[in-house]
Enzyme design. Sequence first.
Site, PDB file in Angstrom:
ATOM      1  N   GLU A 124      41.557  45.747  37.648  1.00 49.07           N
ATOM      2  CA  GLU A 124      40.674  45.170  36.635  1.00 49.07           C
ATOM      3  C   GLU A 124      40.718  46.059  35.387  1.00 49.07           C
ATOM      4  OE1 GLU A 124      36.750  44.325  38.537  1.00 49.07           O
ATOM      5  OE2 GLU A 124      37.886  44.782  40.374  1.00 49.07           O
TER       6      GLU A 124
ATOM      7  N   HIS B 122      40.493  39.052  37.440  1.00 46.49           N
ATOM      8  CA  HIS B 122      40.125  39.576  38.764  1.00 46.49           C
ATOM      9  C   HIS B 122      41.079  39.069  39.853  1.00 46.49           C
ATOM     10  CE1 HIS B 122      37.594  41.524  41.662  1.00 46.49           C
ATOM     11  NE2 HIS B 122      36.571  41.663  40.827  1.00 46.49           N
TER      12      HIS B 122
ATOM     13  N   HIS C  10      29.269  41.772  36.578  1.00 46.31           N
ATOM     14  CA  HIS C  10      30.274  40.794  36.128  1.00 46.31           C
ATOM     15  C   HIS C  10      29.683  39.651  35.304  1.00 46.31           C
ATOM     16  CE1 HIS C  10      33.404  42.902  38.031  1.00 46.31           C
ATOM     17  NE2 HIS C  10      33.432  42.319  39.202  1.00 46.31           N
TER      18      HIS C  10
END
Length: 318
Positions: free
Chosen positions: A283, A162, A89
């Site tokens: 996502e 998210h 991420h």
Amino acid sequence: MMKKYTIENNYIKLVTIDYGAAIHQLITKDKNGNDVNVVISFEDLESYKHNPTYLGASVGRFAGRINKDGYTINGKHYSVYTKNDVHLHGGKEGFSFKTWKMESISEGENPSIKFSYSSNDMEEGYPGNLQVSVTYTIVENQLSIVFDATTDQDTIVNLTNHNYYNLSGEGSILDHELLINAESILTKDSDAIPTGKYTSVANTYFDFREKREIGSTYEFKGIDDTYVLKENNPLATIYSKKTGIEMVVTSNQPGVVIYTPETMDENKISNKPLGKYPSICFETEKFSDGPNQKDFPSTLLKKGDIYKNETYLTFNIK
């Protein structure tokens, strides 16, 4: 100091914060006309600064995973920060842990808010000065989440939101009905890095080609996998019989990471009580380790080109 901004119409109320350009609350009406916050929210805004689960945040510069060896662009190798042998991420302090600039906010029938962030060349090991924005817009019963980015050097980009959804506002998502328009998921290794191959969802608990309760049919053991989308419109629908709220998800992205944590720390969460498997993430993004997989959709953003990730959440009462 963290700043909170709210936009709303007759159908949806969206509360955002500038830290991580995060969604704090997403409120819509249930079948009885009551307000339901359909995302998991921290009670205290300061908790978003210590947010290992990326709750509600905008994720970048590269959402998902990159393997520990880094990646190559135009023959030049780039190393990345890794923890437990993966780059996750966007690195040690990705976009989720930055204060974004509130660029504009509008009220009225189609309210919107836009946040921007400037990522400097080689921040977290990524080349190019990247200008990125996320715009949240409400049109009737639909929320759009649109990421844009431009760069002054060839780089890699993979952005996503998210949110953790629970259409009952509490409890578990095991009784939610789910449909995902995907016939396969990415095969992954022990570090959850894609191998470049695909696994059919047939005869597994990953199979939601026909709408069914998440906890039904197979022994559900949780999902943290990339679905390879066959249809983007919609890519998924999810429904809570308890509230009558249905969410339809559409996107221009080739994949969606579905993530269902088994538990969440209820002490910091405003949605109470929470049950086992209290939420689900959608996502929408390109594939993990895309820079190292030649057969995956390209995550390269060339100098002068525009990156765009568009996702739409439509809320219905059934």
